[in-house]
Motif scaffolding. Structure first.
Motif, short mmCIF file in Angstrom:
data_model
loop_
_atom_site.label_atom_id
_atom_site.label_comp_id
_atom_site.label_asym_id
_atom_site.label_seq_id
_atom_site.Cartn_x
_atom_site.Cartn_y
_atom_site.Cartn_z
N ARG A 115 0.81 -1.22 0.00
CA ARG A 115 0.00 0.00 0.00
C ARG A 115 0.84 1.28 0.00
NH1 ARG A 115 -3.29 2.31 -0.84
NH2 ARG A 115 -4.45 3.00 0.95
N ARG A 116 2.09 1.17 0.46
CA ARG A 116 2.97 2.33 0.42
C ARG A 116 3.26 2.76 -1.01
NH1 ARG A 116 8.14 0.84 3.46
NH2 ARG A 116 6.89 -0.75 4.38
N LYS A 117 3.22 1.84 -1.93
CA LYS A 117 3.62 2.11 -3.31
C LYS A 117 2.47 2.53 -4.21
CE LYS A 117 7.23 -1.30 -2.82
NZ LYS A 117 7.66 -2.64 -3.16
N ILE A 118 1.23 2.19 -3.86
CA ILE A 118 0.11 2.47 -4.76
C ILE A 118 -0.97 3.27 -4.05
CG2 ILE A 118 0.48 0.42 -6.16
CD1 ILE A 118 -1.81 -0.90 -4.68
N SER A 119 -1.73 4.02 -4.86
CA SER A 119 -2.85 4.79 -4.35
C SER A 119 -3.85 4.97 -5.49
CB SER A 119 -2.37 6.14 -3.84
OG SER A 119 -3.46 6.89 -3.38
N GLY A 120 -5.12 5.00 -5.17
CA GLY A 120 -6.16 5.14 -6.17
C GLY A 120 -6.71 6.55 -6.24
N THR A 121 -7.11 6.97 -7.44
CA THR A 121 -7.75 8.26 -7.64
C THR A 121 -9.13 8.03 -8.23
OG1 THR A 121 -6.83 8.48 -9.85
CG2 THR A 121 -5.52 9.38 -8.05
N ALA A 122 -9.85 9.11 -8.47
CA ALA A 122 -11.19 8.97 -9.06
C ALA A 122 -11.10 8.47 -10.50
CB ALA A 122 -11.92 10.30 -9.00
N GLU A 123 -10.06 8.90 -11.25
CA GLU A 123 -9.92 8.47 -12.64
C GLU A 123 -9.37 7.05 -12.73
OE1 GLU A 123 -8.09 11.34 -11.61
OE2 GLU A 123 -9.87 12.57 -11.96
N ARG A 124 -8.48 6.70 -11.78
CA ARG A 124 -7.87 5.37 -11.78
C ARG A 124 -7.90 4.82 -10.35
NH1 ARG A 124 -1.88 3.81 -13.99
NH2 ARG A 124 -2.23 1.59 -13.90
N PRO A 125 -9.04 4.21 -9.95
CA PRO A 125 -9.18 3.74 -8.57
C PRO A 125 -8.36 2.48 -8.30
CG PRO A 125 -11.14 3.23 -9.82
CD PRO A 125 -10.26 4.02 -10.72
N ARG A 126 -8.22 2.19 -7.03
CA ARG A 126 -7.46 1.02 -6.57
C ARG A 126 -8.41 -0.18 -6.50
NH1 ARG A 126 -6.50 -0.54 -1.02
NH2 ARG A 126 -7.48 1.42 -0.41
N ASN A 164 -13.58 6.99 -0.73
CA ASN A 164 -14.87 6.36 -1.07
C ASN A 164 -14.66 5.03 -1.78
OD1 ASN A 164 -16.25 8.59 -0.13
ND2 ASN A 164 -16.29 9.57 -2.13
N THR A 165 -15.60 4.11 -1.56
CA THR A 165 -15.67 2.89 -2.35
C THR A 165 -16.61 3.17 -3.52
OG1 THR A 165 -15.31 1.49 -0.42
CG2 THR A 165 -16.33 0.47 -2.34
N LEU A 166 -16.09 3.05 -4.73
CA LEU A 166 -16.87 3.37 -5.92
C LEU A 166 -17.73 2.19 -6.36
CD1 LEU A 166 -14.03 5.19 -7.87
CD2 LEU A 166 -15.79 6.21 -6.43
N VAL A 167 -17.14 1.00 -6.40
CA VAL A 167 -17.84 -0.20 -6.86
C VAL A 167 -17.38 -1.37 -5.99
CG1 VAL A 167 -18.20 -1.77 -8.80
CG2 VAL A 167 -17.87 0.64 -9.23
N ALA A 168 -18.28 -2.29 -5.68
CA ALA A 168 -17.93 -3.47 -4.90
C ALA A 168 -18.63 -4.69 -5.47
CB ALA A 168 -18.32 -3.28 -3.44
N ALA A 169 -17.97 -5.85 -5.35
CA ALA A 169 -18.55 -7.12 -5.78
C ALA A 169 -17.97 -8.21 -4.89
CB ALA A 169 -18.25 -7.41 -7.24
N SER A 170 -18.74 -9.26 -4.67
CA SER A 170 -18.26 -10.39 -3.87
C SER A 170 -19.02 -11.64 -4.25
CB SER A 170 -18.44 -10.10 -2.38
OG SER A 170 -19.80 -10.17 -2.03
N THR A 171 -18.61 -12.76 -3.67
CA THR A 171 -19.32 -14.01 -3.91
C THR A 171 -20.65 -14.04 -3.18
OG1 THR A 171 -18.05 -15.01 -2.10
CG2 THR A 171 -17.26 -15.39 -4.34
N LEU A 172 -20.92 -13.06 -2.34
CA LEU A 172 -22.20 -12.97 -1.63
C LEU A 172 -23.28 -12.29 -2.47
CD1 LEU A 172 -20.87 -11.95 1.89
CD2 LEU A 172 -21.54 -14.22 1.11
N ASP A 173 -22.90 -11.68 -3.61
CA ASP A 173 -23.87 -11.02 -4.48
C ASP A 173 -24.78 -12.04 -5.15
OD1 ASP A 173 -22.77 -8.59 -3.86
OD2 ASP A 173 -21.62 -8.41 -5.72
N LYS A 174 -25.97 -11.59 -5.51
CA LYS A 174 -26.96 -12.48 -6.13
C LYS A 174 -26.56 -12.90 -7.54
CE LYS A 174 -30.77 -10.58 -3.50
NZ LYS A 174 -32.03 -9.85 -3.53
N GLU A 175 -25.79 -12.04 -8.23
CA GLU A 175 -25.42 -12.32 -9.62
C GLU A 175 -24.37 -13.43 -9.73
OE1 GLU A 175 -25.10 -9.24 -8.31
OE2 GLU A 175 -26.66 -8.05 -9.28
#
Length: 102
Positions: A19-30, A51-62
């Motif tokens: 995490r010291r080496k990388i960081s996310g922005t609005a144009e290029r999120p982590r 902010n969390t922009l998008v999330a997905a997991s194996t708990l989702d219905k899709e």
């Protein structure tokens, strides 16, 4: 006397090193991945705004496979890619969270 290896401490230390080496922005999120024994979680995070922009997991219905295996990882990856393109996100920074990636 040989001391016991603290695996949780070592994993946290690896995560901090990454995490010291990388960081996310609005144009290029982590793209942050978390693996538990039963599930997989993926998030696109804007570190500047916190902010969390998008999330997905194996708990989702899709997602049809409800385990933490390779097939489930493919489905979660496809789902988060679909959600990200709907929000207009094309590029991400991959955060492996201390896990091996090869």
């Amino acid at each position: 006397m040989i001391s016991k290896i603290d695996r949780k401490f070592n994993t946290r230390r690896k995560h901090i090193r990454v995490r010291r080496k990388i960081s996310g922005t609005a144009e290029r999120p982590r793209l942050c991945i978390y693996r538990s024994n039963k599930n997989l979680f993926a998030q696109l995070i804007d570190d500047v705004a916190g902010n969390t922009l998008v999330a997905a997991s194996t708990l989702d219905k899709e997602v049809k496979i409800k385990l933490a295996n390779k097939e489930a990882a493919k489905e979660v990856g496809a789902l988060i890619a679909k959600k990200a393109t709907k929000k207009g996100i094309e590029n991400v920074v991959f955060d492996r969270s201390g896990y091996q990636y090869h």
